[in-house]
Design a protein around this motif. Structure first.
Motif, PDB file in Angstrom:
ATOM      1  N   ILE A 454      56.565  61.746  47.108  1.00  0.00           N
ATOM      2  CA  ILE A 454      57.907  61.343  46.700  1.00  0.00           C
ATOM      3  C   ILE A 454      58.858  62.538  46.773  1.00  0.00           C
ATOM      4  CG2 ILE A 454      59.265  60.668  44.667  1.00  0.00           C
ATOM      5  CD1 ILE A 454      56.996  58.749  43.954  1.00  0.00           C
ATOM      6  N   ALA A 455      58.396  63.696  46.310  1.00  0.00           N
ATOM      7  CA  ALA A 455      59.245  64.890  46.345  1.00  0.00           C
ATOM      8  C   ALA A 455      59.615  65.262  47.772  1.00  0.00           C
ATOM      9  CB  ALA A 455      58.528  66.056  45.662  1.00  0.00           C
ATOM     10  N   ASP A 456      58.664  65.159  48.698  1.00  0.00           N
ATOM     11  CA  ASP A 456      58.948  65.481  50.104  1.00  0.00           C
ATOM     12  C   ASP A 456      60.066  64.600  50.645  1.00  0.00           C
ATOM     13  OD1 ASP A 456      56.930  67.379  50.137  1.00  0.00           O
ATOM     14  OD2 ASP A 456      55.414  65.937  50.803  1.00  0.00           O
ATOM     15  N   ASN A 457      60.054  63.328  50.283  1.00  0.00           N
ATOM     16  CA  ASN A 457      61.050  62.390  50.792  1.00  0.00           C
ATOM     17  C   ASN A 457      62.414  62.599  50.144  1.00  0.00           C
ATOM     18  OD1 ASN A 457      60.061  59.995  52.690  1.00  0.00           O
ATOM     19  ND2 ASN A 457      58.337  60.670  51.419  1.00  0.00           N
ATOM     20  N   VAL A 458      62.437  62.965  48.894  1.00  0.00           N
ATOM     21  CA  VAL A 458      63.721  63.224  48.235  1.00  0.00           C
ATOM     22  C   VAL A 458      64.350  64.492  48.797  1.00  0.00           C
ATOM     23  CG1 VAL A 458      64.818  63.779  46.019  1.00  0.00           C
ATOM     24  CG2 VAL A 458      63.073  61.983  46.139  1.00  0.00           C
ATOM     25  N   GLY A 461      66.136  67.163  54.331  1.00  0.00           N
ATOM     26  CA  GLY A 461      67.405  67.816  54.607  1.00  0.00           C
ATOM     27  C   GLY A 461      67.815  68.825  53.553  1.00  0.00           C
ATOM     28  N   HIS A 462      67.032  68.930  52.494  1.00  0.00           N
ATOM     29  CA  HIS A 462      67.340  69.883  51.413  1.00  0.00           C
ATOM     30  C   HIS A 462      66.032  70.539  50.968  1.00  0.00           C
ATOM     31  CE1 HIS A 462      70.690  67.024  51.392  1.00  0.00           C
ATOM     32  NE2 HIS A 462      71.430  68.009  50.953  1.00  0.00           N
ATOM     33  N   ASP A 463      65.397  71.264  51.893  1.00  0.00           N
ATOM     34  CA  ASP A 463      64.078  71.835  51.627  1.00  0.00           C
ATOM     35  C   ASP A 463      64.082  72.891  50.533  1.00  0.00           C
ATOM     36  OD1 ASP A 463      63.100  70.219  53.631  1.00  0.00           O
ATOM     37  OD2 ASP A 463      63.277  71.755  55.187  1.00  0.00           O
ATOM     38  N   ASP A 464      65.262  73.383  50.184  1.00  0.00           N
ATOM     39  CA  ASP A 464      65.333  74.436  49.178  1.00  0.00           C
ATOM     40  C   ASP A 464      65.244  73.896  47.749  1.00  0.00           C
ATOM     41  OD1 ASP A 464      67.749  73.134  49.608  1.00  0.00           O
ATOM     42  OD2 ASP A 464      68.940  74.840  48.892  1.00  0.00           O
ATOM     43  N   LEU A 465      65.251  72.583  47.577  1.00  0.00           N
ATOM     44  CA  LEU A 465      65.201  72.009  46.232  1.00  0.00           C
ATOM     45  C   LEU A 465      63.818  72.214  45.621  1.00  0.00           C
ATOM     46  CD1 LEU A 465      67.074  68.579  46.545  1.00  0.00           C
ATOM     47  CD2 LEU A 465      67.911  70.712  45.553  1.00  0.00           C
ATOM     48  N   ASP A 466      63.781  72.649  44.375  1.00  0.00           N
ATOM     49  CA  ASP A 466      62.494  72.772  43.688  1.00  0.00           C
ATOM     50  C   ASP A 466      62.168  71.471  42.964  1.00  0.00           C
ATOM     51  OD1 ASP A 466      64.104  72.728  41.421  1.00  0.00           O
ATOM     52  OD2 ASP A 466      63.956  74.882  41.077  1.00  0.00           O
ATOM     53  N   GLY A 467      60.988  71.440  42.350  1.00  0.00           N
ATOM     54  CA  GLY A 467      60.544  70.232  41.675  1.00  0.00           C
ATOM     55  C   GLY A 467      61.466  69.802  40.554  1.00  0.00           C
ATOM     56  N   ALA A 472      65.389  65.995  38.285  1.00  0.00           N
ATOM     57  CA  ALA A 472      66.743  65.808  37.762  1.00  0.00           C
ATOM     58  C   ALA A 472      67.483  64.712  38.523  1.00  0.00           C
ATOM     59  CB  ALA A 472      67.516  67.121  37.848  1.00  0.00           C
ATOM     60  N   ALA A 473      67.188  64.581  39.811  1.00  0.00           N
ATOM     61  CA  ALA A 473      67.831  63.530  40.607  1.00  0.00           C
ATOM     62  C   ALA A 473      67.438  62.151  40.087  1.00  0.00           C
ATOM     63  CB  ALA A 473      67.443  63.679  42.074  1.00  0.00           C
ATOM     64  N   PHE A 474      66.173  61.958  39.776  1.00  0.00           N
ATOM     65  CA  PHE A 474      65.734  60.679  39.211  1.00  0.00           C
ATOM     66  C   PHE A 474      66.349  60.462  37.828  1.00  0.00           C
ATOM     67  CE2 PHE A 474      62.411  61.223  42.413  1.00  0.00           C
ATOM     68  CZ  PHE A 474      62.326  59.945  42.936  1.00  0.00           C
ATOM     69  N   ALA A 475      66.443  61.539  37.033  1.00  0.00           N
ATOM     70  CA  ALA A 475      67.026  61.409  35.695  1.00  0.00           C
ATOM     71  C   ALA A 475      68.491  60.996  35.777  1.00  0.00           C
ATOM     72  CB  ALA A 475      66.881  62.732  34.939  1.00  0.00           C
ATOM     73  N   ALA A 476      69.232  61.547  36.758  1.00  0.00           N
ATOM     74  CA  ALA A 476      70.648  61.217  36.902  1.00  0.00           C
ATOM     75  C   ALA A 476      70.858  59.749  37.234  1.00  0.00           C
ATOM     76  CB  ALA A 476      71.275  62.100  37.982  1.00  0.00           C
TER      77      ALA A 476
END
Length: 605
Positions: A454-458, A461-467, A472-476
């Motif tokens: 799931i993290a890979d898919n989120v 295009g934004h490989d620099d995002l950490d876990g 936080a994206a799901f929380a938002a």
């Protein structure tokens, strides 16, 4: 460009040499590397004549009849022949290495070009081909080219070199014996041309049948659950059997031509040898040729005949490769319907974006038509609408009314047949893709995911995002409870194409991916109601949160989304028949009111 007939627009198949020229023109490494390889081939081929010449010199010069043997002369001839053979062997090895290196580099570039071009094709062009067929052009078709260039291509170079060297030496030794050999092979050359034309057509059919077979196999594997659910295993197996049989039949027919061609080569080779021996003996009796020359001719004719005997295999591989190369060229030279203006384009303005459709119409092309030539039924007509920045728009209507086409045009997955679309005041077809894809995101209904977690898919295009950023994206989007219910949280594997998750869960991941992209314009094809109630609640919450403070266009399958929208566009028969707020459209008692009443009845029933 591949030529097309003026009346139908269909592709006119290129001939073998035209295909080779076009293929080499599109493969820079071949153009740069082949001249040096051919030069080495000439050196290597010259060495093939060393042994026949040495034999002739030993017999005619080293053996002095009754006076004995000239050992010194023989040693000198043998030593010189050994040195020449060693040199040509080194040249041959270097040639093989260069050929392998050049071919693999060139075909790697060709694979990248073909794959990149397929991705740049419009959705219309991609839909016109089976996925398996497109995949086969990047894989098996190019593999056939590689096999030909490194094996059959090498044999072809060797064969041509041997023929050239053997012919020159034979003419030097005895033009009469050489003429006999060449005359015998004239009918074979004519026969070879006849076989080549039929083999070319036969192997085009073979490659096409391979593409169809791969397409049927891919469809059967991807749709295995549907096939089992509807009990159509027998019908699916029959389709696969038919595709395999079509390939078997076409390959067998092509193989028959190859076998016949090889047999003809052996027959002409035997005739040439017999004719040369008879003529050599007769000329030798008259003293017109020496014994060494006749023996040398036996070696030379072998150099001449061997290429003919392997010609069947070379032609076999060559026609397969040319058919594959032609199929790759067919894709590479499909003109792009939706093109990136790139450096000539504009970047979207750094401000909230609105969308305007002005007299937009669209029709899909019929089979074998380009998008610019489309003459199918009109799917959209007279679409004129302004969507102000930060407006939430719901698009509703019956199936086939043009909703999805409207969304694809808004994101420039396709271009309109007529009219103009502007985004942020700029014509959509003048906006650079890098700017457009960064500022406008479409979330399709099926929520397509790639292999991984799931993290890979989120993070796409934004490989620099950490876990933490992914969580936080799901929380938002209010999806923390759902995420916590997964066995491994954001590290949960999604499976191939996301099939380890349900349709609704795939949509949730796709919405989180869109949130991370942070677009100015969101185009959303809502998931259908075929999800469980809990996931449905999560979807509605996530969609509401994602659309906030953005320009959003939602294809609303649930009219609850339309109830909360700023503007509702009602489509029917490819036109906008109503527009306004939910309460206004209900009061009007028109198409929307009937759709809403039907939806309420369905949800309560």
């Amino acid at each position: 460009m591949i030529p097309r007939t003026a009346d139908t627009g269909q592709v006119t198949p290129l001939g073998a040499w035209q295909t080779l020229r076009r293929g080499i023109a599109l493969s820079p490494h071949l153009r740069v590397g082949l001249p040096g390889t051919l030069a080495l081939a000439l050196v290597a081929m010259a060495g093939r004549a060393v042994v026949p010449i040495a034999v002739q010199q030993v017999i005619d010069g080293g053996l002095r009849g009754g006076s004995g043997v000239d050992i010194d002369r023989i040693v000198t001839i043998v030593a010189g022949a050994f040195g020449a053979v060693a040199t040509t062997a080194l040249a041959s090895g270097w040639m093989n290495y260069r050929l392998a290196s050049v071919v693999e580099s060139a075909l790697s570039d060709l694979r990248v070009s073909a794959f990149g071009h397929i991705h740049q094709l419009s959705m219309l062009d991609q839909a016109a081909h089976q996925r398996g067929s497109l995949v086969s052009r990047v894989t098996s078709d190019i593999d056939e080219i590689s096999r030909f260039m490194q094996w059959a291509g090498l044999n072809l170079i060797t064969a041509l070199g041997q023929l050239f060297v053997a012919t020159i030496v034979m003419l030097v030794y005895s033009w009469r014996l050489a003429a006999i050999v060449l005359v015998v092979f004239v009918p074979f050359v004519l026969t070879a041309r006849w076989f080549q034309q039929r083999l070319m057509r036969a192997y085009i059919v073979v490659r096409e049948n391979i593409g169809r077979m791969l397409g049927v196999i891919a469809e059967a594997v991807v749709g295995a659950s549907v096939i089992r659910a509807y009990g159509i295993e027998t019908r699916t197996q029959q389709r696969l059997d038919d595709a395999i049989e079509a390939h078997r039949s076409s390959a067998t027919r092509a193989g028959g031509f190859v076998s016949s061609f090889s047999g003809a080569g052996e027959m002409f080779g035997a005739l040439a040898t017999a004719a040369m021996v008879v003529a050599g003996v007769m000329l030798g009796v008259d003293g017109q040729v020496s014994a060494g020359t006749v023996v040398a001719f036996l070696f030379l004719i072998t150099l001449f005949v061997d290429p003919v005997l392997i010609a069947g295999e070379v032609v076999n591989e060559g026609q397969t490769a040319i058919a594959g190369w032609r199929r790759v060229l067919d894709v590479l030279e499909v003109p792009l319907d939706v093109t990136d203006p790139a450096d000539d384009g504009q970047a979207l303005p750094d401000e909230p974006l609105g969308i305007r459709f002005a007299d937009v119409a669209f029709r899909y092309p019929r089979p074998d038509q380009r998008a610019a030539e489309a003459s199918g039924p009109w799917v959209l007509s007279d679409i004129t609408v302004d969507i102000a920045p930060h407006t939430r728009v719901a698009v509703v209507g019956a199936t086939g009314s043009g909703k999805t086409t409207f969304a694809k045009l808004a994101t420039r997955l396709m271009d309109p047949t007529a009219g103009t679309i502007t985004l942020g005041g700029l014509r959509l077809d003048t906006v650079r893709f890098d700017s457009l894809r960064r500022r406008v995101v479409m979330v399709p209904q099926d929520g397509t995911l790639l292999g991984g977690t799931i993290a890979d898919n989120v993070r796409l295009g934004h490989d620099d995002l950490d876990g933490d950023a992914v969580v936080a994206a799901f929380a938002a989007l209010g999806l923390t409870p759902w995420l916590q219910g997964l066995p491994d949280g954001i590290e949960t594997p999604v499976g191939e194409r996301g099939l380890a998750l349900s349709a609704g869960e795939r949509q949730l991941v796709a919405l989180a991916r869109a949130h991370v992209a942070d677009p100015d314009v969101l185009v959303l094809d809502e998931a259908t109601s075929a999800v469980d109630p809990t996931t449905d609640v999560h979807l509605q919450q996530a969609v509401t949160a994602l659309a906030a403070a953005r320009t959003s266009v939602t294809i609303a399958h649930r009219l609850a989304t339309a109830e909360a929208a700023d503007v509702v566009l009602v489509f029917a028969d490819g036109r906008i028949v109503e527009r306004g707020r939910h309460d206004q459209l209900l009061a009007a008692g028109g198409v929307y009111a009937r759709l809403h009443a039907s939806w309420v009845t369905g949800t309560r029933g």
